[in-house]
Design a protein around this motif. Structure first.
Motif, PDB file in Angstrom:
ATOM      1  N   ASP A 162       5.467  -0.507   1.197  1.00 28.11           N
ATOM      2  CA  ASP A 162       6.564  -1.399   1.531  1.00 28.11           C
ATOM      3  C   ASP A 162       7.135  -1.075   2.894  1.00 28.11           C
ATOM      4  O   ASP A 162       7.815  -1.882   3.506  1.00 28.11           O
ATOM      5  CB  ASP A 162       7.656  -1.314   0.466  1.00 28.11           C
ATOM      6  CG  ASP A 162       8.231   0.077   0.392  1.00 28.11           C
ATOM      7  OD1 ASP A 162       7.420   1.040   0.359  1.00 28.11           O
ATOM      8  OD2 ASP A 162       9.467   0.216   0.371  1.00 28.11           O
ATOM      9  N   ASN A 163       6.869   0.127   3.351  1.00 32.11           N
ATOM     10  CA  ASN A 163       7.423   0.560   4.626  1.00 32.11           C
ATOM     11  C   ASN A 163       6.500   0.137   5.761  1.00 32.11           C
ATOM     12  O   ASN A 163       5.338   0.550   5.823  1.00 32.11           O
ATOM     13  CB  ASN A 163       7.593   2.070   4.597  1.00 32.11           C
ATOM     14  CG  ASN A 163       8.417   2.552   5.773  1.00 32.11           C
ATOM     15  OD1 ASN A 163       8.273   2.039   6.884  1.00 32.11           O
ATOM     16  ND2 ASN A 163       9.285   3.513   5.527  1.00 32.11           N
ATOM     17  N   LEU A 164       7.039  -0.681   6.610  1.00 30.56           N
ATOM     18  CA  LEU A 164       6.233  -1.262   7.684  1.00 30.56           C
ATOM     19  C   LEU A 164       5.621  -0.185   8.552  1.00 30.56           C
ATOM     20  O   LEU A 164       4.434  -0.208   8.879  1.00 30.56           O
ATOM     21  CB  LEU A 164       7.134  -2.188   8.514  1.00 30.56           C
ATOM     22  CG  LEU A 164       6.438  -3.015   9.587  1.00 30.56           C
ATOM     23  CD1 LEU A 164       5.447  -3.970   8.944  1.00 30.56           C
ATOM     24  CD2 LEU A 164       7.476  -3.786  10.397  1.00 30.56           C
ATOM     25  N   VAL A 165       6.455   0.784   8.886  1.00 32.57           N
ATOM     26  CA  VAL A 165       5.996   1.825   9.807  1.00 32.57           C
ATOM     27  C   VAL A 165       4.865   2.609   9.173  1.00 32.57           C
ATOM     28  O   VAL A 165       3.825   2.847   9.786  1.00 32.57           O
ATOM     29  CB  VAL A 165       7.165   2.762  10.172  1.00 32.57           C
ATOM     30  CG1 VAL A 165       6.686   3.813  11.125  1.00 32.57           C
ATOM     31  CG2 VAL A 165       8.300   1.967  10.756  1.00 32.57           C
ATOM     32  N   ASN A 166       5.111   2.981   7.911  1.00 31.01           N
ATOM     33  CA  ASN A 166       4.079   3.733   7.209  1.00 31.01           C
ATOM     34  C   ASN A 166       2.781   2.938   7.145  1.00 31.01           C
ATOM     35  O   ASN A 166       1.699   3.495   7.283  1.00 31.01           O
ATOM     36  CB  ASN A 166       4.535   4.020   5.782  1.00 31.01           C
ATOM     37  CG  ASN A 166       5.577   5.108   5.756  1.00 31.01           C
ATOM     38  OD1 ASN A 166       5.938   5.632   6.817  1.00 31.01           O
ATOM     39  ND2 ASN A 166       6.074   5.422   4.583  1.00 31.01           N
ATOM     40  N   ARG A 181       1.711   0.730   9.115  1.00 35.10           N
ATOM     41  CA  ARG A 181       1.009   0.702  10.415  1.00 35.10           C
ATOM     42  C   ARG A 181       0.305   2.018  10.674  1.00 35.10           C
ATOM     43  O   ARG A 181      -0.815   2.046  11.170  1.00 35.10           O
ATOM     44  CB  ARG A 181       1.993   0.395  11.549  1.00 35.10           C
ATOM     45  CG  ARG A 181       2.292  -1.071  11.729  1.00 35.10           C
ATOM     46  CD  ARG A 181       1.038  -1.913  11.851  1.00 35.10           C
ATOM     47  NE  ARG A 181       0.216  -1.522  12.971  1.00 35.10           N
ATOM     48  CZ  ARG A 181       0.346  -2.050  14.199  1.00 35.10           C
ATOM     49  NH1 ARG A 181       1.212  -2.994  14.442  1.00 35.10           N
ATOM     50  NH2 ARG A 181      -0.443  -1.635  15.181  1.00 35.10           N
ATOM     51  N   VAL A 182       0.976   3.103  10.339  1.00 38.85           N
ATOM     52  CA  VAL A 182       0.381   4.424  10.598  1.00 38.85           C
ATOM     53  C   VAL A 182      -0.868   4.596   9.746  1.00 38.85           C
ATOM     54  O   VAL A 182      -1.909   5.024  10.234  1.00 38.85           O
ATOM     55  CB  VAL A 182       1.407   5.541  10.299  1.00 38.85           C
ATOM     56  CG1 VAL A 182       0.747   6.902  10.385  1.00 38.85           C
ATOM     57  CG2 VAL A 182       2.560   5.460  11.257  1.00 38.85           C
ATOM     58  N   GLN A 240       6.388   4.865  -4.295  1.00 42.01           N
ATOM     59  CA  GLN A 240       7.766   4.379  -4.418  1.00 42.01           C
ATOM     60  C   GLN A 240       7.938   3.079  -3.677  1.00 42.01           C
ATOM     61  O   GLN A 240       8.053   3.057  -2.456  1.00 42.01           O
ATOM     62  CB  GLN A 240       8.735   5.431  -3.879  1.00 42.01           C
ATOM     63  CG  GLN A 240       9.460   6.145  -5.001  1.00 42.01           C
ATOM     64  CD  GLN A 240      10.527   7.040  -4.483  1.00 42.01           C
ATOM     65  OE1 GLN A 240      10.339   7.684  -3.457  1.00 42.01           O
ATOM     66  NE2 GLN A 240      11.622   7.113  -5.191  1.00 42.01           N
ATOM     67  N   ALA A 249       4.606  11.421  -0.483  1.00 40.02           N
ATOM     68  CA  ALA A 249       5.114  12.402   0.471  1.00 40.02           C
ATOM     69  C   ALA A 249       5.250  13.765  -0.175  1.00 40.02           C
ATOM     70  O   ALA A 249       5.123  14.778   0.488  1.00 40.02           O
ATOM     71  CB  ALA A 249       6.464  11.952   1.008  1.00 40.02           C
ATOM     72  N   PRO A 299       2.102  11.914   5.591  1.00 36.98           N
ATOM     73  CA  PRO A 299       1.088  11.239   6.399  1.00 36.98           C
ATOM     74  C   PRO A 299      -0.306  11.849   6.218  1.00 36.98           C
ATOM     75  O   PRO A 299      -0.431  12.988   5.835  1.00 36.98           O
ATOM     76  CB  PRO A 299       1.603  11.447   7.823  1.00 36.98           C
ATOM     77  CG  PRO A 299       2.646  12.490   7.743  1.00 36.98           C
ATOM     78  CD  PRO A 299       3.083  12.630   6.368  1.00 36.98           C
ATOM     79  N   PHE A 300      -1.273  11.035   6.551  1.00 35.50           N
ATOM     80  CA  PHE A 300      -2.668  11.443   6.308  1.00 35.50           C
ATOM     81  C   PHE A 300      -3.056  12.681   7.091  1.00 35.50           C
ATOM     82  O   PHE A 300      -2.680  12.856   8.242  1.00 35.50           O
ATOM     83  CB  PHE A 300      -3.618  10.312   6.713  1.00 35.50           C
ATOM     84  CG  PHE A 300      -3.509   9.125   5.819  1.00 35.50           C
ATOM     85  CD1 PHE A 300      -3.202   9.288   4.469  1.00 35.50           C
ATOM     86  CD2 PHE A 300      -3.712   7.855   6.308  1.00 35.50           C
ATOM     87  CE1 PHE A 300      -3.095   8.192   3.645  1.00 35.50           C
ATOM     88  CE2 PHE A 300      -3.604   6.758   5.479  1.00 35.50           C
ATOM     89  CZ  PHE A 300      -3.294   6.914   4.154  1.00 35.50           C
TER      90      PHE A 300
END
Lengths: 1149, 154
Positions: free
Chosen positions: A1024-1028, A1030-1031, A1070, A1109, A1131-1132
């Motif tokens: 749901d998190n745009l930034v996540n 994209r990453v 989440q 996370a 993050p990966f």
């Protein structure tokens, strides 16, 4: 301070107090029983004694009475018969009924008294009366029949029993109260422990404190009760003793009074008789038959009949008118008693007396017994007492008594009994005047009281213990003591009245004991015993209570310590988990950076450093993971999964992972799974894999630059039925026996696994044998390593213990792996064991219980196509070592290829023709021989012409450099070089390349790159998190994946609805509306529905990986639960990502 | 010459960002993901982050200004912010968010207000810093230079 401590320490000992407190009432009951029985015995014995005593006394008294009366009658008869008196018979007739009546009265009186005490006495007296009447000639002591005693005892025993029962019931009540008070708290405590809060603990403490107080109070109460019981007992029995004593006194007093009275009455009667005698023989006859001499003689001889009289005398009634005449007749003058005051009389000489003064009438004594002959001629009317007496006697016609006075001459206190003698027989209702008129004389008898009473009492028993006083009480103003002393205790006195036959005179007898009340031992001893027992029991209980308090305190301390220890343990586990997680995060950073650093342009030295650092970092990470595992196992949080999996694939996976290391060291790695092991088993693949990886990793670590590591899997049943083993590999291994020189995979000697198998109980236990749903697997990992030193073999499974400290220096590692493996095996209901010989190698074996899968469909559907391709092909395996050839054959069989084995190229030449239609020939590098090969090649080429497909030659090598391989291939001799360890994917690749494509292509072996794994994969990222998003997209794209992003669980659901073309899905956990778990569950449901509806897509199962996370949560378990296949940390990180996706994409990479 | 200097200053600046703890290794990874095929990846992501965060912070301010604070609404916002900040490696924002969430759990309004201020402070700090960084990068690119690879000397 100490008190409060003690109070607070009264605590939850009750939790285990149940058994203990059952014992205590038992003990108390036994004590009670002992006490009561003791007391009963004591009381019974004392009671018996008393009764026999009283009965005996009673009998004796009666006996004496009987004797007295009997002798009396006898004497009278003898006297009268002696003196030829015919009328005596009449007298006897008259006197006997009177005597009997008198006797009867006394007896009944006695009866009434005795009724109140014991029945014994009552019975005796009752039975005595008729007995006496019927048979007065004798009385026997045997009258006291023992039956009477028994009766008395029967009557007494219940009262004692009742007392003791009361004691017992009281004791039981106390016990019960104690027991109840102690059995209650545990329940409360049990209920409260669930709350586990400090509040609950406080309450518990309070309850226990209460219980402790209770206990003390009960004890105090018990002691008080015991003491009061003892006091009461003492008082009661003392009272009884006093009562008894009193009764005894009464009995004795009455007895004495009765005897005295009887005796007196006897005398009285006799005097009466004498008066009649005088009237009859003196006055009734003329001339008189009696003169002084006869009278004196007769009275002397019958004196025994009047035991109480000191003497009798007869005085004549002489009126004044006849005085002259009388004096003349007798020749002496009537004298008066010398003085009025008789106490002053010293010596009586009648001659000295003055003649009596002139009076109306006189009563001069004419006859007197010898003892009182001095009073002859004395006028009895002149003495005050005597005069009164005479007047009363003649008026009443009965015997009358004087008050006591000093007798003449003897100077003793005495009384005078006077009877009037009448000249005619008066009627019973004669008036006083008539009586006075008829009076002609008076018969007097003097009783010398002291000597008489003394004589009398002398005959009676226990005269020493009792003091008797006799009083005349007719004058109300003053008592006149007739007999008695001053000694004795006057406080307890008993008065019996005496009736001497004169109604105007009253007498009484006062008796008392000479001695004071003796110390009542019979009361003191039992009560003292009770007191002692009470204190003893009290002491015991107090001791027990204080002990309980101590135990409680200890228990409390222990519980505190236990709680602390548990808390510490939990803290440790948490600390380990947290720390390892916390270390993992930065370590991943370090590793990532190092990896990147290595990708940069570094010179050789720098590269070396970086690699070392990277390696160390990786070791650290794996160590941390292990520690995490250990902590999990120790806290019991590790639970095994139960999912179907293909064991062969797992083993392929492990061997491919570890092949790099093994090949580096030049160690041959071989995997063999018995054909009897089903394709799919149910268990925990990741843990199974962990164990295998650990064991093989160890083996690689400790194996020298040569040799082999051989992993084999069999059914436990196969080993058990060792008589006819079908499996070739197993047969060979068992046949090798204990000799280490037998054939092994690499030819290097290895330790036979049989040694460790023997000790496994699970192999031989048949308990689950009948159960079809369970498979017992026996896994063996054999290596040719350094072996384990004999002295270290015992502690090899202890966590953090390696063979010796030098091991870690040489080989690294923490030594935790084996311990974890063992624990995991135990979780799989199996056993782990090993045999090891230093210098030769070690063989680790373990068993594990797995479930049988319901479906037999294979997991590796992606290979299905390839297997279809290869099915039915024939192959020839040329290997010098049979066991290795079997391993190769096993791998070929998995692809459906039927293989034959020959031991050398030469023998192959001979049989190639026989085995027509060979699709391939696999030659081990050890069996390679250029000369022989050319021969074989020729033969094969011959046959090649006849067949459509040429036989492919594959060389199996443990390690071969690229150069070598290309050399081989380019030489045209072989079609492909396959690098061992063999595994399905590799084999399929190689065979496909050689057989199907025919192209010669460099097989790419290096696949530890994510790029290869993820290239061209269609991956769905849900976050749901745009930034996540994209990453993640960026990261995955970098590895060549085709990424699609959606921003919610719902969207993902729509995308993943079968059929779709995604290879994998990365799901954030989440998310609003629908979180990752829910989404995954729905996706799985959709997939299942498809299967149910019977459509084509029978095996839709898109790998879903959670992105999270925090790895520390029990997310993994939860992930698996809802159908996810794994998780990657967000993050990966490359390594983690690889590890996660490798499972799904490796095999077809 | 100027270019070299610019590159040097960029490097120093980046380093200072890490040293101050404004950014962490995640940002480096992000940079690693940027390659020829995706030249503006970092700035794209960071811009997204800014947009997203601005919105979230707005929402948060509104939610917390309510008479009755609905923590069920607040918490997901903070979680979102935490996720995205951790994704781009805005360490300090992330840490502030962690504290924020713990206050949310306790339903501590005052603490939440304080935390919101803290988060805002950290957010504007990282925003400023990153914007400066991008400006520097753009300058370098504009002057035809290469953005130097990050050295991992911290």
């Amino acid at each position: 301070m100490s008190i409060t401590r003690e109070l607070t320490s009264k605590k939850a000992e009750e939790s285990k107090g149940g058994v203990k407190w059952i014992k205590k009432p038992l003990f108390f009951m036994i004590m009670c029983c002992l006490t009561t029985s003791l007391v009963i015995v004591l009381l019974m014995s004392s009671g018996k004694e008393e009764e026999t005593g009283s009965c005996n006394g009673e009998a004796r008294v009666l006996y004496r009475h009987q004797n007295v009366t009997r002798s009396e009658i006898h004497d009278l008869v003898s006297l009268f018969s002696d003196s030829d008196q015919v009328t005596s018979f009449e007298c006897r007739k008259e006197s006997i009924p009177g005597m009997w009546a008198n006797y009867g009265i006394t007896c009944s009186l006695n009866m009434r008294l005795e009724k109140e005490e014991t029945q014994c006495g009552h019975d005796n007296s009752k039975s005595l009366i008729p007995w006496n009447l019927i048979n007065p000639s004798g009385l026997q002591q045997s009258l006291l029949h023992p039956e009477n005693h028994r009766e008395g005892l029967d009557w007494d025993l219940p009262s004692y029993l009742r007392n003791t029962w009361w004691c017992l019931i009281f004791g039981l009540l106390v016990c019960h109260k104690i027991f109840v008070s102690h059995s209650k708290p545990p329940n409360e405590i049990e209920g409260k422990t669930n709350l586990q809060d400090s509040l609950a603990q406080k309450q518990q403490q309070r309850a226990c404190r209460g219980a402790g107080k209770w206990r003390k109070n009960i004890l105090l109460l018990g002691v008080i009760a015991g003491v009061s019981m003892s006091v009461w007992w003492f008082w009661d029995s003392n009272q009884k003793i006093i009562l008894q004593r009193r009764e005894t006194l009464e009995n004795m007093c009455d007895e004495r009074a009765r005897v005295l009275q009887d005796q007196f009455n006897v005398s009285l009667n006799h005097v009466h008789a004498l008066s009649i005698l005088v009237s009859t023989f003196h006055h009734g006859k003329t001339p008189s038959a009696i003169d002084q001499k006869t009278f004196g003689e007769y009275t002397e001889r019958t004196n025994f009949e009047r035991p109480l009289t000191s003497g009798v005398a007869y005085a004549l009634k002489v009126p004044h008118s006849k005085r002259e005449q009388f004096e003349k007749d007798h020749g002496w003058t009537i004298k008066k008693m010398e003085t009025e005051d008789q106490t002053l009389v010293q010596d009586c000489v009648p001659e000295n007396f003055d003649p009596a003064p002139i009076q109306d009438e006189y009563a001069p004594v004419i006859f007197a017994q010898e003892t009182v002959s001095h009073i002859v001629s004395v006028d009895m009317m002149s003495g005050q007492e005597d005069r009164e007496n005479i007047l009363r006697a003649r008026a009443s016609g009965k015997g009358v008594l004087t008050s006591p006075f000093k007798l003449l001459k003897s100077n003793h206190l005495g009384v005078v009994l006077t009877f009037a003698v009448y000249d005619t027989d008066l009627p019973a209702d004669a008036t006083e005047e008539q009586r006075v008129e008829a009076t002609i004389g008076y018969l007097g008898a003097s009783y010398d009281m002291p000597s008489l009473v003394e004589k009398l009492l002398h005959q009676l028993a226990s005269k020493q213990t009792i003091v008797v006083d006799v009083y005349d009480t007719s004058n109300a103003s003053g008592l006149i003591k007739m007999y008695g002393t001053e000694i004795g205790d006057t406080s307890e006195e008993y008065i019996s009245s005496l009736d001497f036959g004169d109604p105007s005179r009253k007498h009484e007898m006062r008796c008392r004991f000479k001695d004071k009340l003796p110390i009542p031992w019979t009361a003191i001893i039992p009560s003292g015993l009770v007191l002692i027992i009470t204190f003893l029991v009290g002491y015991i209980f107090h001791d027990a209570i204080s002990r309980i308090a101590i135990v409680e305190e200890d228990c409390q301390k222990m519980m505190k310590l236990k709680a602390r220890a548990e808390a510490a343990d939990i803290a440790k586990s948490q600390f380990l988990a947290t720390v390892s997680h916390e270390i993992r995060t930065p370590m991943n950073g370090v590793l990532g950076m190092l990896k990147m650093l290595m990708d940069t342009d570094l010179d050789a030295k720098q590269m070396d450093y970086a690699q070392t650092a990277h390696g160390s970092g990786k070791d650290l990470i794996s160590l941390i993971n292990e520690v995490l595992d250990q902590a999990k196992i120790e806290s019991g949080r590790l639970e095994l999964e139960n999912v179907p999996f293909d064991m062969r694939l797992v083993l392929d996976n492990v061997s491919s992972l570890l092949s790099g290391k093994a090949n580096e060291k030049g160690i041959e790695l071989a995997v063999y799974v018995s054909s009897q092991v089903p394709e799919v088993v149910v268990g925990d693949p990741s843990r199974f894999r962990q164990i295998i990886t650990n064991l093989v990793g160890n083996s690689i670590k400790f194996t020298r630059e040569k040799g082999h590591i051989f992993i084999s899997v069999h059914l436990a049943e196969e080993v058990r039925e060792s008589v006819n083993i079908k499996d070739a590999v197993l047969r060979q291994r068992l046949a090798v026996g204990s000799s280490a020189s037998g054939e092994t995979v690499s030819g290097f000697p290895a330790v036979n696994a049989w040694g460790s198998w023997e000790s496994f109980k699970t192999i031989y236990s048949t308990e689950n044998h009948t159960c079809d749903r369970i498979i017992k697997l026996l896994v063996t990992v054999e290596d040719t390593g350094v072996g384990i030193p004999l002295d270290a073999q015992g502690r090899i499974f202890t966590p953090f213990m390696q063979a010796d400290s030098s091991t870690s220096r040489t080989y690294g590692g923490t030594g935790i792996g084996l311990s974890i493996s063992k624990r995991l095996v135990e979780l799989m209901q199996g056993e782990m064991g090993f045999v090891s010989r230093p210098g030769i190698g070690s063989t680790f074996s373990f068993t594990g219980v797995f479930g049988k899968a319901e479906t037999t469909s294979s997991f590796n559907t992606k290979f299905d196509l390839a297997i279809q391709e290869f099915k039915g092909l024939r192959a020839l395996v040329i290997d010098t070592r049979n066991i290795r050839a079997e391993v190769t054959r096993y791998h070929l069989q998995r692809l459906g290829i039927c293989a034959d084995i020959v031991s050398s190229l030469r023998t192959a030449c001979t049989c190639v023709n026989k085995l027509g239609g060979l699709a391939m020939v696999l030659i081990d590098k050890d069996a390679w021989n250029k000369k022989d090969f050319e021969l074989l090649d020729g033969l094969l080429n011959c046959s090649k012409e006849t067949t459509t497909r040429p036989t492919k030659i594959l060389l199996l090598a443990t390690s071969a450099t690229l150069v070598e391989r290309s050399e081989m291939k380019s030489s045209g001799l072989v079609d492909e070089v396959v690098i061992k360890p063999l595994r399905m994917s590799v084999l399929i690749c190689s065979l496909q390349e050689t057989l199907v494509n025919g192209k010669k292509r460099q097989p790419s072996r290096k696949r530890t790159n994510l790029g290869h794994l993820l290239r061209e994969k269609r991956i769905l990222v849900v976050d749901d998190n745009l930034v996540n998003r994209r990453v993640a997209e960026g990261a995955l794209k970098k590895y060549g994946a085709i990424v699609t992003c959606v921003e919610s669980g719902k969207a993902a659901l729509a995308m993943l609805k079968p059929p779709h073309n995604f290879d994998a899905c990365f799901m954030d956990l989440q998310m609003p509306e629908m979180d990752g778990f829910e989404a995954t569950r729905r996706v799985r449901d959709l997939e299942k529905k498809k299967i149910v509806s019977g459509e084509m897509y029978s095996s839709w199962h898109v790998p879903i990986l959670a992105m999270t996370a925090d790895v520390i949560q029990a997310t993994n378990e939860e992930c698996v639960k809802c159908g996810m296949d794994g998780y990657v940390s967000k993050p990966f990180e490359e390594e983690a990502l690889y590890a996660a996706v490798a499972k799904f994409f490796e095999s077809d990479g | 010459m100027e270019l070299v200097q610019m590159q040097k200053s960029l490097q120093d600046y980046t380093k200072s960002l890490f040293l101050d703890g404004v950014l962490d290794s995640q940002f480096l990874q992000l940079q690693q993901l940027q390659d020829e095929s995706n030249p503006d990846f970092v700035s794209q992501v960071v811009t997204l982050f800014f947009q997203d965060s601005d919105r979230i912070l707005n929402d948060l301010s509104l939610s917390l200004d309510q008479q009755v604070v609905d923590f069920k609404k607040v918490d997901p916002h903070v979680h979102q912010l935490k996720g995205s900040s951790s994704s781009i490696g805005a360490q300090r924002v992330k840490n502030a968010c962690v504290v924020f969430r713990s206050f949310c759990e306790q339903q501590n309004v005052e603490g939440c207000h304080r935390c919101l201020q803290q988060v805002k402070k950290e957010y504007y700090l990282v925003k400023n810093r990153l914007e400066t960084l991008f400006k520097l990068e753009q300058q370098i690119v504009a002057s035809g230079g290469m953005i130097p690879a990050m050295e991992l000397g911290f």
